[in-house]
Design a protein around this motif. Structure first.
Motif, mmCIF file in Angstrom:
data_model
loop_
_atom_site.group_PDB
_atom_site.id
_atom_site.type_symbol
_atom_site.label_atom_id
_atom_site.label_comp_id
_atom_site.label_asym_id
_atom_site.label_seq_id
_atom_site.Cartn_x
_atom_site.Cartn_y
_atom_site.Cartn_z
ATOM 1 N N ARG A 105 10.886 4.041 -2.845
ATOM 2 C CA ARG A 105 10.924 2.725 -2.412
ATOM 3 C C ARG A 105 11.324 1.548 -2.973
ATOM 4 O O ARG A 105 11.426 1.472 -4.078
ATOM 5 C CB ARG A 105 9.347 2.523 -1.841
ATOM 6 C CG ARG A 105 8.507 2.322 -3.174
ATOM 7 C CD ARG A 105 7.066 2.194 -2.922
ATOM 8 N NE ARG A 105 6.686 1.124 -2.043
ATOM 9 C CZ ARG A 105 5.447 1.053 -1.466
ATOM 10 N NH1 ARG A 105 4.660 2.346 -1.482
ATOM 11 N NH2 ARG A 105 5.312 0.300 -0.409
ATOM 12 N N ASP A 106 11.719 0.716 -2.235
ATOM 13 C CA ASP A 106 12.395 -0.760 -2.629
ATOM 14 C C ASP A 106 11.328 -1.745 -2.084
ATOM 15 O O ASP A 106 11.538 -2.160 -0.939
ATOM 16 C CB ASP A 106 13.632 -0.850 -2.091
ATOM 17 C CG ASP A 106 14.396 -2.031 -2.670
ATOM 18 O OD1 ASP A 106 13.510 -3.009 -3.337
ATOM 19 O OD2 ASP A 106 15.406 -2.247 -2.747
ATOM 20 N N ALA A 156 5.558 13.641 1.793
ATOM 21 C CA ALA A 156 5.671 12.996 0.510
ATOM 22 C C ALA A 156 4.876 11.754 0.640
ATOM 23 O O ALA A 156 4.903 11.297 1.925
ATOM 24 C CB ALA A 156 7.038 12.846 0.046
ATOM 25 N N THR A 157 4.275 11.239 -0.357
ATOM 26 C CA THR A 157 3.675 9.789 -0.325
ATOM 27 C C THR A 157 4.391 9.182 -1.656
ATOM 28 O O THR A 157 4.562 9.774 -2.592
ATOM 29 C CB THR A 157 2.021 9.766 -0.272
ATOM 30 O OG1 THR A 157 1.825 10.466 -1.551
ATOM 31 C CG2 THR A 157 1.622 10.374 1.043
ATOM 32 N N ILE A 158 4.252 7.820 -1.456
ATOM 33 C CA ILE A 158 4.583 6.927 -2.712
ATOM 34 C C ILE A 158 3.512 5.616 -2.802
ATOM 35 O O ILE A 158 3.689 5.024 -1.756
ATOM 36 C CB ILE A 158 5.946 6.856 -2.868
ATOM 37 C CG1 ILE A 158 6.364 6.055 -4.079
ATOM 38 C CG2 ILE A 158 6.421 5.977 -1.694
ATOM 39 C CD1 ILE A 158 7.872 5.891 -4.192
ATOM 40 N N THR A 159 3.215 5.486 -3.852
ATOM 41 C CA THR A 159 2.319 4.278 -4.062
ATOM 42 C C THR A 159 3.153 3.247 -4.502
ATOM 43 O O THR A 159 4.511 3.265 -4.740
ATOM 44 C CB THR A 159 1.296 4.450 -5.275
ATOM 45 O OG1 THR A 159 1.776 4.310 -6.592
ATOM 46 C CG2 THR A 159 0.315 5.596 -5.307
ATOM 47 N N THR A 160 2.646 1.983 -4.338
ATOM 48 C CA THR A 160 3.593 0.759 -4.568
ATOM 49 C C THR A 160 3.946 0.950 -6.078
ATOM 50 O O THR A 160 4.815 -0.161 -6.423
ATOM 51 C CB THR A 160 2.675 -0.444 -4.541
ATOM 52 O OG1 THR A 160 1.548 -0.573 -5.172
ATOM 53 C CG2 THR A 160 2.192 -0.595 -2.981
ATOM 54 N N ARG A 161 3.268 1.347 -7.096
ATOM 55 C CA ARG A 161 3.809 1.373 -8.234
ATOM 56 C C ARG A 161 4.694 2.651 -8.575
ATOM 57 O O ARG A 161 4.944 2.775 -9.759
ATOM 58 C CB ARG A 161 2.576 1.592 -9.509
ATOM 59 C CG ARG A 161 1.817 0.221 -9.342
ATOM 60 C CD ARG A 161 2.507 -0.870 -9.632
ATOM 61 N NE ARG A 161 2.965 -1.153 -10.773
ATOM 62 C CZ ARG A 161 2.127 -1.780 -11.772
ATOM 63 N NH1 ARG A 161 0.950 -2.600 -11.433
ATOM 64 N NH2 ARG A 161 2.782 -1.951 -12.872
ATOM 65 N N SER A 221 0.970 -0.973 0.029
ATOM 66 C CA SER A 221 -0.155 0.175 0.070
ATOM 67 C C SER A 221 0.766 1.259 -0.076
ATOM 68 O O SER A 221 1.907 1.178 -0.034
ATOM 69 C CB SER A 221 -0.951 -0.195 1.130
ATOM 70 O OG SER A 221 -0.420 -0.211 2.444
ATOM 71 N N THR A 222 0.280 2.421 -0.268
ATOM 72 C CA THR A 222 0.823 3.765 -0.205
ATOM 73 C C THR A 222 1.718 3.937 0.990
ATOM 74 O O THR A 222 1.102 3.506 2.128
ATOM 75 C CB THR A 222 -0.063 4.824 -0.436
ATOM 76 O OG1 THR A 222 -0.713 4.549 -1.923
ATOM 77 C CG2 THR A 222 0.572 6.322 -0.332
ATOM 78 N N MET A 223 2.758 4.486 1.256
ATOM 79 C CA MET A 223 3.573 4.777 2.299
ATOM 80 C C MET A 223 3.921 6.329 2.249
ATOM 81 O O MET A 223 3.973 6.885 1.046
ATOM 82 C CB MET A 223 4.915 3.971 2.308
ATOM 83 C CG MET A 223 4.738 2.505 2.733
ATOM 84 S SD MET A 223 6.186 1.793 3.039
ATOM 85 C CE MET A 223 6.432 2.081 4.490
ATOM 86 N N ARG A 256 3.939 6.063 -8.105
ATOM 87 C CA ARG A 256 3.590 7.581 -8.224
ATOM 88 C C ARG A 256 3.559 8.102 -6.666
ATOM 89 O O ARG A 256 3.524 7.919 -5.740
ATOM 90 C CB ARG A 256 2.090 7.256 -8.593
ATOM 91 C CG ARG A 256 1.770 6.689 -9.738
ATOM 92 C CD ARG A 256 0.463 6.695 -10.428
ATOM 93 N NE ARG A 256 -0.479 6.103 -9.755
ATOM 94 C CZ ARG A 256 -1.812 5.778 -9.834
ATOM 95 N NH1 ARG A 256 -2.238 6.417 -11.054
ATOM 96 N NH2 ARG A 256 -2.541 5.172 -9.015
ATOM 97 N N THR A 257 3.969 9.448 -6.959
ATOM 98 C CA THR A 257 4.449 10.328 -5.851
ATOM 99 C C THR A 257 3.703 11.491 -5.689
ATOM 100 O O THR A 257 2.706 11.999 -6.570
ATOM 101 C CB THR A 257 5.767 10.789 -5.905
ATOM 102 O OG1 THR A 257 6.050 11.597 -7.055
ATOM 103 C CG2 THR A 257 6.732 9.444 -5.978
ATOM 104 N N ASN A 258 3.541 12.108 -4.570
ATOM 105 C CA ASN A 258 2.738 13.341 -4.113
ATOM 106 C C ASN A 258 3.792 13.946 -3.125
ATOM 107 O O ASN A 258 4.251 13.420 -2.111
ATOM 108 C CB ASN A 258 1.547 12.991 -3.533
ATOM 109 C CG ASN A 258 0.712 14.524 -3.257
ATOM 110 O OD1 ASN A 258 0.537 15.239 -4.073
ATOM 111 N ND2 ASN A 258 0.344 14.552 -2.079
#
Length: 111
Positions: free
Chosen positions: A69-70, A47-52, A30-32, A54-56
């Motif tokens: 992310r890894d 900031a946030t990042i999805t499993t694929r 899930s998004t972290m 995508r960032t915000n």
């Protein structure tokens, strides 16, 4: 229950760079996100990042920070460049919408 452990914090001079990491105790699908909180102030989104991937980003970042992310290592990173004294705060990672927070890591930016 998922455990999140942040690391990489410390003291850095203004204009320097720091990379934080947050490792989860299990697979995360899930998004972290990264948040920060300075003394006497409210916690804010960094900031946030999805499993694929995508960032915000929060509006204050202005291109200085990068989240990544890894998934194979269950780890999310926050690279922070051109640091300013006002970036001084405790930085927390979060598993979005699940209510899981890390214990935080202190980042202090000196003049």
């Amino acid at each position: 229950q998922v455990q999140l452990v942040e690391s990489g914090g410390g003291t850095v001079q203004a204009g320097g760079s720091v990379t934080l990491s947050c490792k989860a105790s299990t697979t995360v699908t899930s998004t972290m996100g990264w948040y920060r909180q300075a003394p006497g102030k409210q916690r804010e989104l960094v900031a946030t990042i999805t499993t694929r991937g995508r960032t915000n980003y929060g509006d204050f970042v202005k291109g200085r920070f990068t989240i990544s992310r890894d998934n194979s290592e269950n780890t999310v990173y926050l690279q922070m460049n051109s640091l300013k004294p006002e970036d001084t705060a405790v930085y927390y990672c979060k598993l979005e919408f699940s209510g899981y927070w890390g214990q935080g890591t202190q980042v202090t930016v000196s003049s």
